[in-house]
Structures are given as C-alpha cells and as structure tokens.
Motif scaffolding. Structure first.
Motif, PDB file in Angstrom:
ATOM      1  N   UNK A 659       0.592  -0.971  -0.245  1.00  0.00           N
ATOM      2  CA  UNK A 659      -0.587   0.033   0.402  1.00  0.00           C
ATOM      3  C   UNK A 659       0.611   1.110  -0.231  1.00  0.00           C
ATOM      4  N   UNK A 660       0.578   1.954  -0.586  1.00  0.00           N
ATOM      5  CA  UNK A 660       0.881   3.380  -0.826  1.00  0.00           C
ATOM      6  C   UNK A 660       0.415   3.966  -0.134  1.00  0.00           C
ATOM      7  N   UNK A 737       4.233   4.500  -7.957  1.00  0.00           N
ATOM      8  CA  UNK A 737       3.567   5.002  -9.199  1.00  0.00           C
ATOM      9  C   UNK A 737       3.146   3.924  -8.788  1.00  0.00           C
ATOM     10  N   UNK A 739       1.888   1.417  -6.967  1.00  0.00           N
ATOM     11  CA  UNK A 739       1.368   1.117  -5.597  1.00  0.00           C
ATOM     12  C   UNK A 739      -0.063   2.214  -6.108  1.00  0.00           C
ATOM     13  N   UNK A 740       0.522   3.483  -6.690  1.00  0.00           N
ATOM     14  CA  UNK A 740      -0.796   4.257  -6.388  1.00  0.00           C
ATOM     15  C   UNK A 740      -1.971   3.455  -7.859  1.00  0.00           C
ATOM     16  N   UNK A 741      -1.056   3.262  -8.593  1.00  0.00           N
ATOM     17  CA  UNK A 741      -1.857   3.197  -9.463  1.00  0.00           C
ATOM     18  C   UNK A 741      -2.623   1.679  -9.293  1.00  0.00           C
ATOM     19  N   UNK A 742      -2.085   0.350  -8.832  1.00  0.00           N
ATOM     20  CA  UNK A 742      -2.242  -1.293  -8.749  1.00  0.00           C
ATOM     21  C   UNK A 742      -2.554  -1.005  -6.855  1.00  0.00           C
ATOM     22  N   UNK A 743      -2.417  -0.714  -6.310  1.00  0.00           N
ATOM     23  CA  UNK A 743      -2.922  -0.853  -5.139  1.00  0.00           C
ATOM     24  C   UNK A 743      -2.787  -2.254  -4.354  1.00  0.00           C
TER      25      UNK A 743
ATOM     26  N   UNK B 134      -4.981   8.594  -9.648  1.00  0.00           N
ATOM     27  CA  UNK B 134      -3.597   9.206  -9.383  1.00  0.00           C
ATOM     28  C   UNK B 134      -3.727   9.596 -10.908  1.00  0.00           C
ATOM     29  N   UNK B 179      -4.217   0.638   3.971  1.00  0.00           N
ATOM     30  CA  UNK B 179      -4.845   1.414   3.689  1.00  0.00           C
ATOM     31  C   UNK B 179      -4.636   2.024   1.589  1.00  0.00           C
ATOM     32  N   UNK B 180      -5.290   2.136   1.130  1.00  0.00           N
ATOM     33  CA  UNK B 180      -4.869   2.154  -0.143  1.00  0.00           C
ATOM     34  C   UNK B 180      -6.290   3.470  -0.289  1.00  0.00           C
TER      35      UNK B 180
END
Lengths: 787, 221
Positions: A659-660, A737, A739-743, B134, B179-180
C-alpha cells in the motif's frame, strides 16, 4: 502603561534633542552663518595639528569644540527618524496595540507628545518640511512603494473600477466639498467670507486626498474581499496623482483674480495631458530599467540602484515638464517590477524590496510625526464653523460619492459591490500624510493658510483616530465578504490555473471578449516581444513552475541571510541525531516513504512560499519570513535526517509494502503550532521544535511501509548537484507509481548504491541549497519519476 | 431581436430561460453562436468545436470540448458521453458559468459553487467512475503544464503526486497501514478546494448584446 514605557525611551532622546536645539539656537534650514567662535576654528585647523593633541598650552586652542550649525540638519533628521523608529519598535512590543490602533495614530500621538515638549520649552520644530522637500524627496518614496507592491493581477482585473473611483471620485469630492464650503463661506456668521472660490476649491482638492494606509492594514488582517481591497488600495494610490494635479491647477488658478470658462476647459485638457503624459513617461522609464537590468549579471551589486534611479529619474523628468510625476513613478514601478525581478539576482530582489519599504516608511513616519509636532506648535486659527463643516462635508461627500459611483459602475462589473463593500470603501476614506503635507506647503500668498492648516489637521486627526480605530470592529461586525487567502494548497493552485484556462476556452467557444481575452493577448505579446527584449534569460515557463522555483530560491537565500542565531534554531544534525537515537527506532524505513514525504514536503513548501508573496502587499510589514524560513528549516531538517538515516543505515527489508500511503504534514495542522519558530528566541527553539517536528513526521512514519534498502531520499541527492546524478534512482519512484495505480502490488526496488563518497557537511548542505535547491529537486525528481 | 423568431422558438426560449437561468437576450445570442458553430445544423459534434481557431492555444482544449459532450454535465445522472449535442445541452453546459448577481441568495450561491465544482470534477474524472485517480489527475496537471517547456512533464507528475497526497491527508488523516487511497471523491474534492475562489473567477459575463457580429478574427473557420 505603555505610554510610560515609551516616554521612558523618549526622555533621553528629547533631552538630547532639546539640548542640541538650545545650543544651536533657533533652528533654521538655511546654512547658518558660522558664528564668531566657529569662524576661528578653520584658521586654527590650518595652523595646528589635529586637536586631539591636548598638550599644547596656548590658551587660544580649544580642546573641545562643538560646531552644531554645520551638522544641524543631518543630525536633526537622523534624530527624528531614530525617534520615530524607536516609537515603532515600542508599539510592536505590545502586539495587541497595533491590532486595535493603527500605526499612524500612534505616530501622530508621539508627535503630539514631542510637540508638547517642544512647545513647553518654547522651541520650534525645524522648518524642514518645505514644498520642495516634500515633493522632491518624500512623496516619490511613498508612491514608489505603493506602486511597487501593487498586486498586479487584481489591479488589472479591476483597473477600470479603480481608476473610476480614483479619478472621478476625487473630482467629485473636490468639487463637491469646494462648492459647499464656498456656500458656507457666504454665510456671514462664520466670518470666512474672504475665502474665494478658488481657494476653497484648492483646499477641497487637498482634503479629498485619501490615504488609507491604516485601513489597508486592517483590511489585510481581516481578509476583506479582494475587490474592495484593491479598489481602496488603487484609489489611495491614484488619487494622489489626481490630487497633485488638481492642487497645481487650483493653486495656479487661485492666484488669478477671475476664472473664465476657457480656463475650465483648459484645465480639463491639462488634466488629460498630464495623465497620459505621466503614464507614457512611466512606461518609458520602466522599460528602460527593465532593459538595463538585462545586462547587469556581472555587476550584481548595483542592480537595486537601477530600480531606484530610473524611477526617481522618471519622477523628476515628469516634474520638469509639470506632468503627473506620481503617475509616472507608479507606472514605472508596475512596468519594471515584473521584468526586473526576473533579471536580477535573488539578493538584489530582496534588497530592492526592503529598501523600497524602508524608504517609504521613513518618509511616512516623518510626515505623521511632523504632523503631531506641528499640531501643537504652530499658531492655529480656529474657526468652529468652517472646520466643522469641512469635516462634515468631507465625510458626507465621500459617502455620497461612493454610493453614486458604485451605482454607476456596478452594472458594468461581474462581481458587484454590495452595500457592505461600499460602506467599507466609504468609511475607509481616511486622510493622511499627503493631505497634511500639501496643505502645509501651500503658498503663503493664501491669506487664510493657517485656517486651512488647522482645518486639515482636524480632519486628519479625526479620520485617522476615530475612523482608523473603529473600522476594525465595524468591519468584523459587518461580516463583509472575505477573500479566503488560505490557498496554501497545491490543489487550489492547480485549479486556479485550470479555471482560468477553462473560462478562457469557454469564452472562445462563445465568441466573446472579456478581460481574459485581453490578458491572453497581452500574454502572447509579452512572450513574443517584451520578454525577448527585456529579459536576459528568456525561457517560457509555466507560471506555476517558474514561480515555485523562484520562490524556493528566494527563500533559501533568505534563510542563509538570516542571522546565525536563527539558523541555529534549526535542528542541527547533532541534535537530531540524539533525538533519533533516543527514539528507539528499530528499522529505518526509507524509500518510497521517505521519497514521497520529501517530495511532498517540498511540494507543500512551494505553496506556502507562494503565500508569502501575497503578503508583500501588506503595507506596513514585510512578509513574515519566519514561516518561510521554517519551511526551509524543515526541509533542511528532513534532509539531514535522511542523511543521518543514511549514515546509520541498516538494511531494511527489501520489500516495499503494497500500500502506498499518502502522507504529509496535515495541512490542517497549523504550522505555527507545530513549529514554533515564529518566536525568534534564539535558543529555546531547537530541541523542542525538532522533537515536535519529528513527532509529526513520526506520525507519518507509523504508517509503515517496509521500505526497501535505504536508498538516498531524493531531496538529499539533489542538494549535491555537482555529483553525477545516479541513474539508478529511476527505479526508486517505481514502487510509488505502481502502488498508486495498482494498489496491491509489492514491488521490490533494486538496491541503490550510495552515491560515491557523499558525506554531507552541515554547512555545505545549506550552502549548496542556495544554488539550486528546487531546480535540482525538480529535475532530479523528474528524472526519477520519468519513465 | 429581429422578426425571424418564430413562435415555437419563443416558447422554447422561455423554457430554456426557466431551465438554465439565462436571460432571453443571452439565450438568443448563444443560439446565434450555436448556429455559427454548427453551421446551421441542429446539433454540433466535437469536430465543429475543434474548429474554433482561438481555442487552439488552450492547453486543456480537449477536456473543455469533452465537457460539452459529457452527459454528466447535463444535470442528469447518466454517465458516458454523447456524440452530438443540441442547443439545450449546449446551454446547460454554459449555465455552469453564470456569474452570481447581487440578487443571488447565499443558498443559490452555494448551489452554484457546487455546480461549478461538479463541473470541474467531471472534467477530471474521465472514466466516470466517481473518483479521480492518480493517473487522471496526472493527466490534468500535465495538460495544464503542457506549454511550459521541457520541465513540464516531470514537474507535472511531481505536482500531481503531491496534490493527491494532500487530498488524501486532508480527508483521510488516519489511514491504517494497509489502506489504499483510491482516488478523490467528490466530497474530498469539495473539501480540498474550500479555499478556492470560484465565485470571482469561474464565470463568464454573458453579454446581452449581439457581439458575434462585432468582432473579426474570432469566428470559426
């Protein structure tokens, strides 16, 4: 209570002043003839050795002499300025005072006190305030500061309204007051029948000069909406120009026995000539200054000089041709500011701003001070009827004027002035320095000059004290519409820009013009021609990016320029190290966490710093550097922390958690609370602040992320831009990156080797920052996050 | 204005006055413009809007044009986008940009503000899923900075990231370790943009006089 403090400071000064006055005899501005005693001295000088040798025994050799008249004028000037400055320091000790009582009130009060003292010892104030001194030395400084710190965007968005109120409003006021006073004069009871129409008009034009310095501070503090603020700011500025023009016109006319209608027409024509002439002169000199600064990159020390010299020259040449010098200097300042600030170095930029403010403060302070003194010491001519009616008409005509003018201009505006705004405008019409100076320097041929002086002093004191003090509670009570200046927010900034473009686009689609259209056109013109010619280093950059870079640089240099004490307030490496040690931290988590935080803090900084430039428009304060400094201190601290983490590096688990997290210092947290660097107490700050800083950061860190190997956080590498930038940094951003996108993916970033032998030195860290902190950061960050 | 108005059009205009809040004059002007853009057809497509010359320099031209065709801006809850829009839809989009007047009550101002924020949100949320992720935000910032030269791309990404972080931390301050943060929802969007002065910036003064014939160089090709 505070009066006693102030008078405690005052006594030694005044005693010194008085003693000097007594010794020097009656103060006069002309160089007094050397008296008999002083006449001998030069002769002695030729003959003898310097007087320090006390071993001569000739009775005629004076061992200790005093030649007061020679240094009289400079000494008195210096003492006055010092006295006023001490008073200012005194006011700010008790912070709450300046909130409730505007500074002009306090200055006048001090002047009154000093005047009372002087009067009681039967001294007269130095007759320094002559017409020439005022017009040639004091007025340009005040007006330059106003023009230089004019917030250009709101100004140009509201330029029509501002000029409308300034020009038409002042004319309305002058003529209205003049005519009504003339009507009053006809009434025999008041005994002022000998004042003819021209003199009334002259006096009325002086009285309508609004100088809302005090009010502007209140408006700034309260955060009154931008439109009202800029209108009152601009009005105060431009009506100086109008008043001066009217003054010269009417004083010329006052000498004439009768006024023909052709004279009126000529007057009108002259008005336009004067106005446009001033504007054009200002443009010419502004561009000249901008162009000159294009070539000054090898002579940085004299850069500020050009700003002052060109504006002053513009002023004087306009005076030479008797066109509006005030307008010339304003236009010059506005024109030149944009280009000059891009051409000159950061230090010069700061210097220019500081000096402009300083000179203006001196000038205004002196005038108010003088006002106070003169109030007590001159002989007044008090005429109840005339003075009361002057006051009444001044208030009345201003109120009516604002009302009528707003009614006319509101339909033409998109954001219209509500009645509350109008009231704020009308009530904010405080008279001030210019009014007094103009009336004081009226030609003596006007036989009721003393009456005019008294009347204007009465009006000024009334408006400054009563209106100046009461406007704050009234504004707050009225709940006037406020501008939320709290845009310390990247998102707000982005959307500001987005909105502009959207509105522009929609307007294009609608096929309409508006000021966005003109703004766009000007921008294109600017980019194509003006910037190429006037700027040394013309790279078209988004205003967002370039503004941030510039402000970061400026703040970095500001920080370095501060006294050492403040730097020591920043957490030093050692103290942080100790803190860290004490914080039993098992693992050092780096990487995506640190990287992101660094990055975020930096990005956040950009916005706080931008806020700082807004504050420049506050007339009496320079922007609060402490906050900006604290930002940079935070950054330094964060960099140093990472350094330290680096040096104590432990190999953390190689997996980046999936997780980011986004974290940053909560925007809600008031930085003043978290970082009490505001109190510039050199000393007690560092340990507590650093620990608190760490606390907030720690909060962030608890959102754990098993950072992978301690690679250098971005900010750190950046600082040392001389090293070859390690290419391997690129993968660092990758986890972010993903983590932002894929989570959900956990990505193991490849280990980064430490950049070769990079051992930061405390000093060097800071020094390097001065070079190119944000630029470095941006480009490296870009490389890092670039795909 | 002119005797060429037929009865049905008058009624239609009255109708539109009710729905959009424009005045009759403004609607007539806009209709003229619409006809110009659509070359006298009933609907306009993306190509016709693309033809507006002066829009070419706008960095977010695509998004603006797209906003017209976005069904969410029509006030209904549909998602997706149309291929062509008629005059009423055109007006509805334009209605987002009406300025408040002295007579607007505070509730109306609030509603207008919300509308405008919604417009912005829809503009960013290109996949209509109700959140700005994002990637979408990055696109926004990149487009905005797309004219800024070489630094633009990377700086844009950095700024977008920071902005996301900011939204997240403001709105969800106590995220658990795992958390995400999915994306910016409309509530978060509103929250973070509380400081934005929309009332004084995001509006167009729709003229009551006919300007389409008054200027040269602005007509579509």
């Amino acid at each position: 209570m505070w009066a006693s403090v102030l008078s405690a400071r005052l006594w030694p000064r005044t005693l010194l002043l008085l003693s000097l006055c007594c010794v020097g005899g009656k103060c006069e501005i002309e160089k007094s003839e050397p008296s008999a005693t002083t006449g001998i001295k030069p002769f002695h000088h030729d003959l003898d050795e310097p007087q320090a040798f006390p071993d001569e025994e000739r009775a005629s050799l004076p061992v200790f002499t005093m030649d007061y008249p020679r240094v009289q004028v400079p000494i008195e000037f210096t003492l006055w300025v010092l006295l006023a400055s001490f008073a200012k320091i005194g006011f700010h000790i008790y912070k709450n005072i300046t909130i409730w009582i505007p500074e002009s009130c306090l200055l006048i009060s001090i002047g009154l006190v000093v005047g009372a003292i002087m009067h009681s010892v039967k001294e007269e104030p130095p007759a320094v305030l002559t017409s020439d001194v005022f017009f040639l030395y004091m007025l340009p400084l005040i007006v330059l500061e106003n023009g230089y710190f004019m917030p250009t965007r709101p100004f140009f968005e509201n330029v029509g309204t501002v000029l409308w109120y300034a020009v038409v409003g002042t004319l309305w006021n002058s003529i209205g007051i003049g005519l009504s006073l003339y009507a009053i004069c006809q009434i025999e009871v008041f005994g002022v029948q000998d004042i003819n129409l021209q003199e009334n008009l002259l006096f009325a034009s002086i009285i309508s000069a609004v100088d809302p310095v005090a009010v502007l501070n209140v408006f700034d503090d309260v955060g009154v909406n931008e439109q009202t603020h800029i209108v009152i700011f601009g009005e105060g500025l431009f009506n100086d120009a109008v008043t001066v023009v009217l003054y010269s016109m009417f004083s010329f006319v006052a000498d004439m026995s009768a006024v023909e209608s052709t004279d009126v027409l000529l007057g009108g024509a002259r008005f336009f000539v004067v106005g446009t002439g001033g504007f054009l002169f200002g443009l010419v000199f502004g561009f000249a200054a901008a162009f000159t600064t294009r070539f000054t990159h090898n002579a940085r020390q004299i850069e500020p000089l050009f700003v002052f010299m060109f504006s002053y020259l513009g002023y004087l040449i306009a005076e030479l041709f008797a066109i509006s010098s005030v307008l010339a200097i304003i236009t010059c300042a506005i024109t030149m500011k944009y280009y000059v600030e891009e051409n000159v170095s950061q230090r010069s930029c700061t210097t220019i701003r500081h000096v402009v403010k300083m000179l203006a403060t001196i000038s205004e302070t002196l005038i108010f001070f003088f006002l106070g003194v003169v109030t007590i010491t001159t002989e007044h001519e008090w005429n109840w009827g005339y003075i009361l009616f002057t006051l009444l008409f001044a208030l009345l005509w201003r109120g009516i004027g604002i009302l009528v003018l707003s009614q006319i201009v509101n339909p033409l505006r998109t954001i219209q002035f509500t009645f509350k705004d109008q009231f704020g405008l009308a009530y904010g019409g405080v008279r001030g320095a210019i009014c007094f100076a103009l009336v004081f320097t009226m030609p003596d041929s006007i036989n009721r000059k003393n009456l005019f002086v008294t009347a204007s002093i009465a009006v000024i004191i009334f408006t400054v004290f009563i209106q100046g003090i009461s406007i704050r509670p009234i504004i707050e009570y009225m709940n006037i519409r406020r501008t939320n200046k709290d845009s310390s927010n990247i998102n707000v900034e982005i959307h500001n820009r987005a909105m502009e473009h959207i509105v522009c686009g929609i307007e294009d689609l609608c096929g309409q013009w508006s000021h966005y259209y003109w703004k766009d056109k000007f921008k294109k013109f600017n980019d194509r021609f003006l910037r190429r010619i006037l700027l040394r280093d013309n790279r078209a950059e988004s205003s967002i990016v370039s503004l941030y870079k510039k402000l970061e640089l400026q703040t970095a240099i500001d920080l370095l320029d501060t006294p050492v004490g403040d730097l020591s307030a920043a957490p030093s490496i050692v103290s942080l190290y100790d803190e860290k040690k004490g914080a039993s931290r098992p693992k050092k988590k780096f990487l995506a966490a640190d990287v992101r935080r660094m990055h975020d803090i930096l990005a956040k900084n950009m916005y706080r710093i931008r806020e700082k430039t807004m504050a420049y428009t506050n007339k009496s304060n320079l922007p609060d550097n402490s906050r900006a400094r604290e930002i940079l201190i935070r950054r330094h601290a964060s960099i140093r922390r990472s350094l330290r983490s680096e040096s104590l590096r432990e190999m953390a688990a190689p997996n980046v958690s999936k997780s980011q997290k986004y974290y940053s210092l909560q925007p809600g947290v008031d930085p003043e609370v978290a970082f009490p660097l505001r109190r510039r107490s050199h000393g007690g700050v560092s340990p507590s602040s650093s620990s608190r800083w760490l606390t907030s950061v720690r909060k962030l860190k608890t959102v754990t992320e098993a950072g992978s190997r301690g690679s250098r956080p971005e900010g750190v590498v950046v600082v040392d831009e001389r090293r070859p930038y390690p290419r391997e940094k690129t993968p660092v951003a990758a986890p972010r990156k993903h983590t932002f996108e894929d989570g959900g993916e956990s990505v193991a970033p490849p280990p980064l080797p430490a950049p070769p032998g990079w051992m930061p030195d405390n000093r060097n860290v800071r020094k390097n920052e001065a070079g190119d902190p944000l630029l470095g950061k941006m480009s490296h960050d870009s490389q890092a996050s670039g795909r | 204005m002119g005797g060429s108005q037929t009865r049905p059009e008058q009624n239609q205009y009255q109708d539109l006055v009710q729905k959009t809040g424009f005045s009759l004059e403004q609607i007539k002007n806009l209709h003229k413009r619409f006809r110009q853009l659509s070359e006298n057809k009933e609907t306009i497509s993306r190509e016709s809007l693309e033809k507006v010359v002066s829009l070419a320099n706008n960095p977010i031209k695509k998004q603006i044009i797209e906003a017209f065709f976005d069904k969410r801006n029509q006030g209904q809850d549909e998602a997706g986008s149309s291929q062509e829009i008629g005059f009423e839809q055109f007006l509805k989009v334009m209605a987002h940009f009406r300025p408040p007047t002295l007579k607007t009550s505070p509730e109306e101002r609030e509603a207008m503000r919300k509308e405008k924020l919604r417009f912005l949100f829809n503009m960013h949320d290109t996949d209509s899923d109700g959140t700005i992720t994002l990637a979408e935000y990055r696109t926004v910032v990149e487009e905005l900075l797309s004219r800024s030269g070489t630094m633009g791309g990377e700086a844009a990404r950095a700024i977008a990231d920071a902005a996301m972080l900011e939204v997240a931390s403001t709105n969800v301050p106590h995220m658990a370790p795992d958390d995400f943060y999915e994306g910016i929802t409309f509530e978060h969007f509103e929250q973070i943009l509380k400081g934005l002065e929309m009332e004084t910036r995001m509006h167009i003064r729709f003229l009551d006089v006919d300007t389409t014939t008054m200027h040269c160089g602005k007509s579509t090709s």
